[in-house]
Every structure is written in structure tokens, then in C-alpha cells.
Design an enzyme around this catalytic site. Structure first.
Site, PDB file in Angstrom:
ATOM      1  N   ASP A   1       2.264   6.620   0.101  1.00 34.37           N
ATOM      2  CA  ASP A   1       2.343   6.115  -1.274  1.00 34.37           C
ATOM      3  C   ASP A   1       3.796   6.264  -1.740  1.00 34.37           C
ATOM      4  O   ASP A   1       4.357   7.366  -1.716  1.00 34.37           O
ATOM      5  CB  ASP A   1       1.413   6.929  -2.181  1.00 34.37           C
ATOM      6  CG  ASP A   1       0.849   6.089  -3.324  1.00 34.37           C
ATOM      7  OD1 ASP A   1      -0.377   6.102  -3.535  1.00 34.37           O
ATOM      8  OD2 ASP A   1       1.662   5.390  -3.978  1.00 34.37           O
TER       9      ASP A   1
ATOM     10  N   ASP B   1       3.570   2.090  -5.608  1.00 31.54           N
ATOM     11  CA  ASP B   1       3.022   2.404  -6.925  1.00 31.54           C
ATOM     12  C   ASP B   1       3.759   1.640  -8.025  1.00 31.54           C
ATOM     13  O   ASP B   1       4.984   1.726  -8.124  1.00 31.54           O
ATOM     14  CB  ASP B   1       3.205   3.918  -7.139  1.00 31.54           C
ATOM     15  CG  ASP B   1       2.502   4.422  -8.368  1.00 31.54           C
ATOM     16  OD1 ASP B   1       1.273   4.358  -8.402  1.00 31.54           O
ATOM     17  OD2 ASP B   1       3.191   4.857  -9.310  1.00 31.54           O
TER      18      ASP B   1
ATOM     19  N   GLU C   1       1.269  -2.399  -5.782  1.00 33.58           N
ATOM     20  CA  GLU C   1       0.292  -2.298  -6.862  1.00 33.58           C
ATOM     21  C   GLU C   1       0.868  -3.087  -8.024  1.00 33.58           C
ATOM     22  O   GLU C   1       1.477  -2.536  -8.947  1.00 33.58           O
ATOM     23  CB  GLU C   1       0.058  -0.847  -7.262  1.00 33.58           C
ATOM     24  CG  GLU C   1      -1.060  -0.719  -8.277  1.00 33.58           C
ATOM     25  CD  GLU C   1      -1.007   0.559  -9.049  1.00 33.58           C
ATOM     26  OE1 GLU C   1       0.055   1.163  -9.137  1.00 33.58           O
ATOM     27  OE2 GLU C   1      -2.051   0.965  -9.580  1.00 33.58           O
TER      28      GLU C   1
ATOM     29  N   HIS D   1      -8.502   5.381  -6.444  1.00 36.06           N
ATOM     30  CA  HIS D   1      -8.476   6.687  -7.131  1.00 36.06           C
ATOM     31  C   HIS D   1      -8.287   6.548  -8.642  1.00 36.06           C
ATOM     32  O   HIS D   1      -8.330   7.549  -9.371  1.00 36.06           O
ATOM     33  CB  HIS D   1      -7.340   7.528  -6.549  1.00 36.06           C
ATOM     34  CG  HIS D   1      -6.006   6.906  -6.810  1.00 36.06           C
ATOM     35  ND1 HIS D   1      -5.579   5.721  -6.239  1.00 36.06           N
ATOM     36  CD2 HIS D   1      -5.018   7.279  -7.634  1.00 36.06           C
ATOM     37  CE1 HIS D   1      -4.391   5.407  -6.688  1.00 36.06           C
ATOM     38  NE2 HIS D   1      -4.027   6.330  -7.537  1.00 36.06           N
ATOM     39  N   ASP D   2      -8.047   5.310  -9.090  1.00 40.71           N
ATOM     40  CA  ASP D   2      -7.818   5.092 -10.525  1.00 40.71           C
ATOM     41  C   ASP D   2      -9.035   4.539 -11.240  1.00 40.71           C
ATOM     42  O   ASP D   2      -8.990   4.297 -12.452  1.00 40.71           O
ATOM     43  CB  ASP D   2      -6.689   4.060 -10.731  1.00 40.71           C
ATOM     44  CG  ASP D   2      -5.329   4.636 -10.444  1.00 40.71           C
ATOM     45  OD1 ASP D   2      -4.434   3.852 -10.083  1.00 40.71           O
ATOM     46  OD2 ASP D   2      -5.162   5.865 -10.569  1.00 40.71           O
TER      47      ASP D   2
HETATM   48  O1  TEU Z   1      -1.441   3.371 -11.485  1.00 38.52           O
HETATM   49  C1  TEU Z   1      -0.872   2.273 -12.162  1.00 38.52           C
HETATM   50  C2  TEU Z   1      -1.506   2.008 -13.448  1.00 38.52           C
HETATM   51  O2  TEU Z   1      -1.257   1.010 -14.079  1.00 38.52           O
HETATM   52  C3  TEU Z   1      -2.444   2.975 -14.003  1.00 38.52           C
HETATM   53  O3  TEU Z   1      -2.327   2.911 -15.400  1.00 38.52           O
HETATM   54  C4  TEU Z   1      -3.823   2.549 -13.546  1.00 38.52           C
HETATM   55  O4  TEU Z   1      -3.901   1.132 -13.514  1.00 38.52           O
HETATM   56  C5  TEU Z   1      -4.809   3.049 -14.563  1.00 38.52           C
HETATM   57  O5  TEU Z   1      -4.870   4.406 -14.305  1.00 38.52           O
HETATM   58  C6  TEU Z   1      -6.136   2.372 -14.420  1.00 38.52           C
HETATM   59  O6  TEU Z   1      -6.865   2.738 -15.558  1.00 38.52           O
HETATM   60  C7  TEU Z   1      -0.546   3.980 -10.557  1.00 38.52           C
HETATM   61  C8  TEU Z   1      -1.323   5.018  -9.776  1.00 38.52           C
HETATM   62  O7  TEU Z   1      -2.339   4.367  -9.020  1.00 38.52           O
HETATM   63  C9  TEU Z   1      -1.912   5.983 -10.771  1.00 38.52           C
HETATM   64  O8  TEU Z   1      -2.751   6.930 -10.131  1.00 38.52           O
HETATM   65  C10 TEU Z   1      -0.769   6.689 -11.471  1.00 38.52           C
HETATM   66  O9  TEU Z   1      -1.317   7.508 -12.492  1.00 38.52           O
HETATM   67  C11 TEU Z   1       0.197   5.671 -12.108  1.00 38.52           C
HETATM   68  O10 TEU Z   1       0.522   4.585 -11.264  1.00 38.52           O
HETATM   69  C12 TEU Z   1       1.527   6.360 -12.420  1.00 38.52           C
HETATM   70  O11 TEU Z   1       2.145   6.709 -11.205  1.00 38.52           O
END
Ligand code: TEU
Ligand code: CA
Length: 529
Positions: free
Chosen positions: A98, A195, A236, A308-309
Site C-alpha cells: 500500500d 492510496d 484508489e 477495509h473501508d
Molecule cells: O481511503 C480513501 C478515502 O477516501 C476514505 O475516505 C474512504 O473512501 C472512506 O473511508 C470510505 O468511507 C484511503 C484508505 O483506504 C483509508 O483507509 C484511509 O483512511 C484514507 O485513504 C486516508 O489514508
């Protein structure tokens, strides 16, 4: 690795903190991952996307990095990491790390220096203003500007306060981040999940926190170099039909592919914590749209339902109760026999649903806690908890439930966060002992991907002739595969060819006829040459 090889990849996302704890401290670790590599081979995956394992104070569980070149203490050592990639490669498993390019931790050495004075050589590694210049909001709520006492300025943080944005306009920042990529490539890494990559270019004049005018220049500088142009890189950064090929078109020398999130919004409002009516016909239309775009533009599409989000897809956009097995297997067939590269999130391969808790104390994710605090005055506790149970990222971050045993086989120690509330009912051991095993269905689906050129390289054709289901065909040479997935209601499906039955999640053996909720079946035809 050449681009045409990537359709052979099947990527498994590991969120290391919650995957497997090997040393009993209650936190997942790299040695826990090594313990499970044979399991991943048995499932049938050949690549791992590892969420951040770098040194971090964990204000955002590792997405706030304090040292890009070393391993988080709780996860192990760099030597453990080197053993992990050796054991992965020994099993033919690629490793995608990542790459968090937009921001560091506020405890990174660069920021510790930068914040001390305006004259510090690291000061311009970040984005500072004397006054708050605009109303930009952090993605985790609240102003995106935080006051820094020593210099009397504000710094930009698109995410948590502990995640100051890097200033990519500064060539030294670009050199540093290219060196980070090269460091991990030098240690054998096969690719990167990037990311929020589109945040690295902003446009203050046009009020853009992301997708600024220099994005493609920066991405080329990272991944268009001789040392990096053949890596697997997934951004992403979701784009529409017109822009997507600008960043992942074959000859762009930028990214291999991006995560297209259009289907993620189905079943919820623009607020991810708030349910909306679920119409799975919208899901079909979105998938058909992107299959046709990617075929037309020769783009690699990412096939995924979970990460994971997000709360688990079968819970927020399916059925994790009466039809949990049928829904989990139907979504497996529907997504992973399409044209593209499968991404499977840890635990979805045995139908892990969302947990349920009755107190905000059982949650710890910064996005969730900020959401709770921002709404607790105007929304009732019960409504707010219902929303958090529906949309929290913690839902996907509970320690994995491997067995029926202590801590559901995650590890011996008290886990870092509350155990899954449905671990007794849904765990890998119980699933594999069941006639209705989601894991076994995933194995069959991935085995078909491996042996079928129609699935890996074939065309896509929508064969749906009604509402309430999705039927599509994949063709390559003489081989044709037909996938039929019924949605949440009962359907009478007709007009489909009757080919050889391969596998399914119910009792049917023919493509046409009455389908039960979430019933799916896969068929094959070999046309005469
Ligand atoms: O997430 C990107 C992001 O836009 C987040 O706001 C995500 O879409 C949101 O949590 C969904 O509700 C990336 C990573 O995947 C996330 O885990 C990190 O918290 C974020 O970037 C900051 O690095
Ligand atoms: Ca541990």
C-alpha cells in the site's frame, strides 16, 4: 511483468492488524500472515495487497506513516517482512504494498522538522497557509486546516489531523516518494495499491482538493520510469468513462488500473452511514456499463465488493441473514467471473457478515468516531448507533474468525478491538465443515478462472432479458461460459442457452426456469471449432 499477464492475477487484501496474531499480543502481525500463506494458496489466490505495515502511530491504523522504510513495531520487523515476501514468492504469490503518497503521519521526521519553523528545510514538504484560505473539509469531518503554534500557520490535512498532506509541488517531495517506491521495488515488491493517489495534485485556484492539473505528470514520475513501468499499480481514484483511460490507458505509462467505486453506492445514500432502498438491478446496470467501457477501451477492470473501508457488501447490499450463503456465493460468481482482476477482502471468502454492537465504545475507527461526535447532538443515540452499525469501517476490521476456538482462532491474546459479534455463527472452520461452504464455492470459482481462457481473456456479453437477475456470457475461441445470478426475489428466467452445468449454489442444473433468491449457476459450452 507485462500488462497482458495481469488478468491472471487474483488479489487477496490483507488488513494486517485484524488478520492473524501469531505472538499473542492481540494484534495481527507479519508472522501471522506467513502462517496463513498455504491457506491462501488453497483458496486459489496468487497475489496479496497488504494494507500499510509501515511504522505508524496508528491514528488511522497505519495510513498515517511515520517511517516509509520500516515495519510497524506491533507487526514485527523488516526481517520478518523479508521472510514474508520470500515465503510468498516461494508459493507463487505476488506482493502489492500500500503506497500512501498524499500524506505522512504528523509524527514523521519530516513533519517534526517542518513544523518547527518556516525556515526549516523540510517546511515546504507540507502545505501551509497564514490563515485558513478556504472551507475545505477533511474526509473524516471538520476543517481540513489545523493550526500549528510554533510557526503560527495552518497546515492542510485532507484526512485526519494526524495526516498532514505532502506538498507534491515541491520536487524534493517527489524525489523522496520515488525513492520510497524504488526502495520497496528493490526488496522485491511486485506492485502498489496507491492510496488516494488523485489527491497528490490539488488546484487551489479552482478549489480542487484532488485531481489537480499536475496529477498525470506526478503519476508518470512515479510509475512511468524504466524501474517502475512494468509494476502492477492500482489507484484508489475512481473516474468516469472519459477520464479513466487518461490514467490507466495501456500506453499512458501511469497506472495498470484503478478501483471503480460506482457500485459501492448502491443500497445507501451519499452518506455511507445511511441506508437507502436496495435495487440490485442498479448493480447489474453498473457492472454491465463498466464491462462494456473496459472492453471498448481495452482497460483492466477491478472486480471487488469489499475492502477495509466499507461494511461487508453482503450485509449492506445483499442478505447476511436467511440467505447469507446464497448471497455470498451469488456475489462471488457474479463479480469474479467477469472480465477484470479479482480483489477479495480477507474473510469475505467464507461469507463474513457485519457484526452488531450496542455501544459506540465498541468502535474505534477515526472516521466512525468523528461521525458519531459530529452528529450526536442532532440525532438520537439509537439512530446514530444504527447508522454506525450499518456503515462503520470497523465492521470490516474485526479480528478474523478462523475457528470455533478462543478468540475465534485470531490469536491467544486479548484482541486490539472487540471480537466479531457473530463469530460463533460464522467462522472459517464452521463454514468448511458445512455442506453450504462459501469457501468451497470461492475455490470452485477461482479454479474456473484459472483454467478458463474465456474468463481470463474472453469477451463479455450481457444476456439478461428482464429484471431481478443478471445473466452474462464470456467467450474466447470455442469456449463459452454462462453465469446466471438471481437477485433477492424469485425469478422465472427463460431465453438462455442450455449448456453443460459446471457448478452453482442450489439444486438447479438448467439455466432456464424458476430461481430462488440469490440462486446462481455457471454453465459452459464448447462450440465446434
Ligand atoms: O481511503 C480513501 C478515502 O477516501 C476514505 O475516505 C474512504 O473512501 C472512506 O473511508 C470510505 O468511507 C484511503 C484508505 O483506504 C483509508 O483507509 C484511509 O483512511 C484514507 O485513504 C486516508 O489514508
Ligand atoms: Ca501479534
Amino acid at each position: 511483468m507485462k500488462r497482458k499477464e495481469f488478468p491472471n492475477w487474483v488479489v487477496y487484501q490483507i488488513y494486517p492488524r485484524s488478520f492473524r496474531d501469531s505472538n499473542g499480543d492481540g494484534i495481527g502481525d507479519l508472522n501471522g500472515i506467513i502462517e496463513k500463506l498455504d491457506y491462501l494458496k488453497e483458496l486459489g489466490v496468487n497475489a496479496v495487497w497488504l494494507s500499510p505495515c509501515y511504522k505508524s502511530p496508528n491514528c488511522d491504523n497505519g495510513y498515517d506513516i511515520s517511517d516509509y522504510r520500516d515495519i510497524m513495531d506491533e507487526f514485527g520487523t523488516l526481517d520478518d517482512w523479508k521472510r514474508m515476501i520470500f515465503e510468498m514468492h516461494a508459493r507463487g504469490i505476488k506482493l502489492i504494498m500500500d503506497f500512501v503518497a498524499n500524506h505522512t503521519s504528523s509524527e514523521h521526521a519530516w513533519f517534526n522538522e517542518a513544523r518547527t519553523s518556516r525556515e526549516n528545510p523540510y517546511h515546504d514538504y507540507y502545505i501551509w497557509r497564514d490563515e485558513i484560505p478556504n472551507d475545505w473539509q477533511s474526509c473524516f469531518g471538520g476543517s481540513a486546516w489545523e493550526y500549528n503554534e510554533p510557526t503560527g500557520e495552518y497546515y492542510l490535512h485532507s484526512f485526519a489531523i494526524g495526516q498532514p498532506d505532502l506538498n507534491w509541488e515541491n520536487p524534493k517531495v517527489r524525489q523522496e516518494m520515488c525513492a520510497v517506491v524504488d526502495y520497496w521495488v528493490g526488496l522485491g515488491v511486485d506492485g502498489f495499491r496507491c492510496d488516494v493517489l488523485n489527491f497528490i495534485s490539488k488546484d487551489f485556484g479552482r478549489g480542487l482538493m484532488c485531481d489537480g492539473p499536475r496529477l498525470h505528470e506526478y503519476v508518470k514520475e512515479l510509475f512511468g520510469r524504466e524501474e517502475t513501468e512494468n509494476l502492477f499499480t492500482v489507484g484508489e481514484c475512481s473516474y468516469g468513462e472519459d477520464e479513466i483511460e487518461n490514467i490507466c490507458g495501456e500506453n499512458r505509462k501511469e497506472l495498470t488500473c484503478v478501483f471503480q467505486f460506482d457500485h459501492f453506492g448502491i443500497g445507501r445514500t451519499g452518506d455511507k452511514f445511511v441506508k437507502a432502498e436496495l435495487d440490485l438491478n442498479d448493480l447489474r446496470k453498473t457492472l454491465v456499463k463498466w464491462q462494456e467501457i473496459c472492453e471498448r477501451k481495452n482497460l483492466l477492470y477491478t472486480l471487488f465488493t469489499d475492502n477495509h473501508d466499507q461494511a461487508h457488501y453482503i450485509s449492506r447490499a445483499g442478505d447476511d441473514g436467511k440467505y447469507r450463503y446464497e448471497c455470498a456465493t451469488a456475489y462471488c460468481a457474479m463479480f469474479y467471473l467477469l472480465k477484470g482482476i479479482p480483489f477479495i477482502y480477507q474473510g469475505q471468502e467464507w461469507g463474513t457478515p457485519d457484526p452488531h454492537y450496542s455501544s459506540v465504545k465498541d468502535y474505534c475507527d477515526v472516521e466512525t468516531i468523528n461521525y458519531y461526535n459530529a452528529h450526536k447532538e442532532e440525532i438520537s443515540e439509537s439512530e446514530l448507533l444504527a447508522r454506525i452499525n450499518f456503515g462503520s469501517r470497523d465492521n470490516a476490521r474485526r479480528p478474523l474468525c478462523w475457528t470455533q476456538g478462543k478468540n475465534f482462532g485470531f490469536g491467544e491474546g486479548e484482541p486490539w478491538t472487540k471480537l466479531h459479534s457473530r463469530g460463533e455463527e460464522v467462522n472459517l472452520e464452521k463454514d468448511r465443515a458445512s455442506e453450504k461452504s462459501v469457501f468451497a464455492f470461492y475455490q470452485k470459482t477461482l479454479a474456473l478462472r484459472r483454467e478458463s481462457e474465456a474468463i481470463r481473456y474472453g469477451s463479455f456479453e450481457d444476456r439478461t432479458r428482464g429484471e431481478g437477475y443478471f445473466a452474462y456470457a464470456r467467450k474466447y475461441g470455442e469456449e463459452e461460459i454462462l453465469v446466471v445470478v438471481n437477485f433477492d426475489g424469485k425469478s422465472e428466467i427463460s431465453g438462455l442457452p442450455e449448456w453443460e452445468y459446471l457448478f452453482g449454489n442450489g439444486r438447479r442444473r438448467s439455466a432456464n426456469g424458476a430461481y430462488a433468491p440469490y440462486e446462481t449457476a455457471v454453465f459452459r459450452n464448447r462450440r465446434e471449432g
